[in-house]
Design a protein around this motif. Structure first.
Motif, mmCIF file in Angstrom:
data_model
loop_
_atom_site.group_PDB
_atom_site.id
_atom_site.type_symbol
_atom_site.label_atom_id
_atom_site.label_comp_id
_atom_site.label_asym_id
_atom_site.label_seq_id
_atom_site.Cartn_x
_atom_site.Cartn_y
_atom_site.Cartn_z
ATOM 1 N N GLY A 176 0.955 -0.662 -0.357
ATOM 2 C CA GLY A 176 0.226 -0.353 -0.264
ATOM 3 C C GLY A 176 0.909 1.577 0.222
ATOM 4 O O GLY A 176 2.534 1.200 -0.360
ATOM 5 N N ALA A 177 0.018 2.417 0.944
ATOM 6 C CA ALA A 177 0.922 4.018 0.720
ATOM 7 C C ALA A 177 2.029 3.671 2.119
ATOM 8 O O ALA A 177 1.564 3.235 2.704
ATOM 9 N N VAL A 178 2.712 4.371 1.824
ATOM 10 C CA VAL A 178 4.157 4.692 3.219
ATOM 11 C C VAL A 178 3.504 6.159 2.972
ATOM 12 O O VAL A 178 4.049 7.337 2.344
ATOM 13 N N ALA A 179 3.598 6.703 4.375
ATOM 14 C CA ALA A 179 3.417 7.929 4.569
ATOM 15 C C ALA A 179 4.513 8.669 4.692
ATOM 16 O O ALA A 179 4.936 10.125 3.769
ATOM 17 N N SER A 180 6.115 7.916 5.065
ATOM 18 C CA SER A 180 7.094 8.602 5.100
ATOM 19 C C SER A 180 8.014 7.560 5.531
ATOM 20 O O SER A 180 8.221 6.701 6.314
ATOM 21 N N LEU A 181 9.268 7.367 5.150
ATOM 22 C CA LEU A 181 10.698 7.175 4.685
ATOM 23 C C LEU A 181 11.272 8.221 5.862
ATOM 24 O O LEU A 181 11.585 9.053 6.428
ATOM 25 N N GLY A 182 12.138 6.455 6.924
ATOM 26 C CA GLY A 182 12.819 7.539 8.130
ATOM 27 C C GLY A 182 14.372 7.486 7.422
ATOM 28 O O GLY A 182 14.935 7.707 5.874
ATOM 29 N N ALA A 183 15.196 7.735 8.038
ATOM 30 C CA ALA A 183 16.825 8.355 7.308
ATOM 31 C C ALA A 183 17.245 6.962 7.077
ATOM 32 O O ALA A 183 17.207 5.826 7.965
ATOM 33 N N ASP A 184 17.907 7.153 5.728
ATOM 34 C CA ASP A 184 18.860 6.013 5.317
ATOM 35 C C ASP A 184 17.621 4.863 4.697
ATOM 36 O O ASP A 184 18.991 3.719 3.875
#
Length: 236
Positions: A176-184
């Motif tokens: 599905g959708a990803v709200a945001s990616l973390g560092a790296d």
């Protein structure tokens, strides 16, 4: 798969203690015939079926509290309900299936085995996982796979904010959708070997309706392995 009636031991936590249950399960030896145990009325109690080290089968008929099936080795544990924080925490091998949803830190630090969550998982699913595979039929909360080192996290639904923050070499697949990616953490190419791995994990988890072609893969950009002053704001 439900336990058969043959050689089935039933223990009711409305009248017995978790300590009695866990002692019964710990008495099962790896070289002995597999024990099959049905647990009734778990009532959200904590630390049910922890530290198992034999190929026994445990079916828990209801909701459980914290750290169910923690440190599991060899056993198959099925929860017919929801579970609290840290289900299958530090699992070494075996299989844990949650037919409902899971609270925070599902599969935290798990080193091996398969964790299947049929519903949703809350924040930090797969945090610091070190070799286990986790398949979530629903969605996961924020900071899932934080500092995940090895293994795979499969999310058939959506993923919350900061997915894969400070990720090492674990692989993340999201349908599905990803709200945001973390560092790296970055999106990476889905090659044929990744489709094969994803299909195998979905098959092992019994998720027949998911279409592997609709998933995206995320992995480490490998920029935080060593300290660089220009990346200072990405640390912590």
């Amino acid at each position: 798969m439900a336990l058969t009636e043959a050689a089935l031991i039933t223990l009711d936590l409305a009248t017995s203690s978790v300590r009695e249950l866990n002692q019964l399960l710990h008495d099962s030896r790896p070289d002995a015939p597999a024990m099959r145990v049905l647990v009734r009325n778990p009532g959200g109690k904590h630390a049910i079926a922890v530290g198992l080290n034999a190929p026994c089968e445990v079916e828990i008929d209801g909701h459980v509290g914290y750290y169910c099936a923690g440190m599991n080795q060899l056993a198959t544990v099925r929860v017919r309900g929801n579970c609290g924080v840290g289900v299958a925490e530090n699992m070494m091998s075996g299989k844990v299936v949650v037919e409902g949803s899971a609270s925070q830190s599902a599969g935290a630090t798990a080193r091996g085995g398969l964790l299947v969550i049929q519903g949703d998982a809350s924040a930090r699913c797969g945090i610091s996982m070190k070799g286990a595979d986790i398949v979530v039929r629903g969605s996961v909360g924020h900071m899932s796979a934080f500092m995940a080192q090895r293994g795979a996290l499969v999310v058939c639904g959506d993923a919350g904010a900061s997915l894969g923050d400070s990720l090492y070499e674990a692989r993340i697949y999201v349908g599905g959708a990803v709200a945001s990616l973390g560092a790296d953490c970055i999106e990476r190419e889905m090659r044929e070997e990744h489709f094969r791995e994803l299909r195998e994990l979905l098959d092992r988890a019994g998720v027949e309706e998911a279409d592997a072609s609709q998933f995206r893969r995320y992995g480490s950009a490998r920029k935080l392995y060593n300290f660089h002053v220009e990346h200072l704001r990405s640390y912590g």
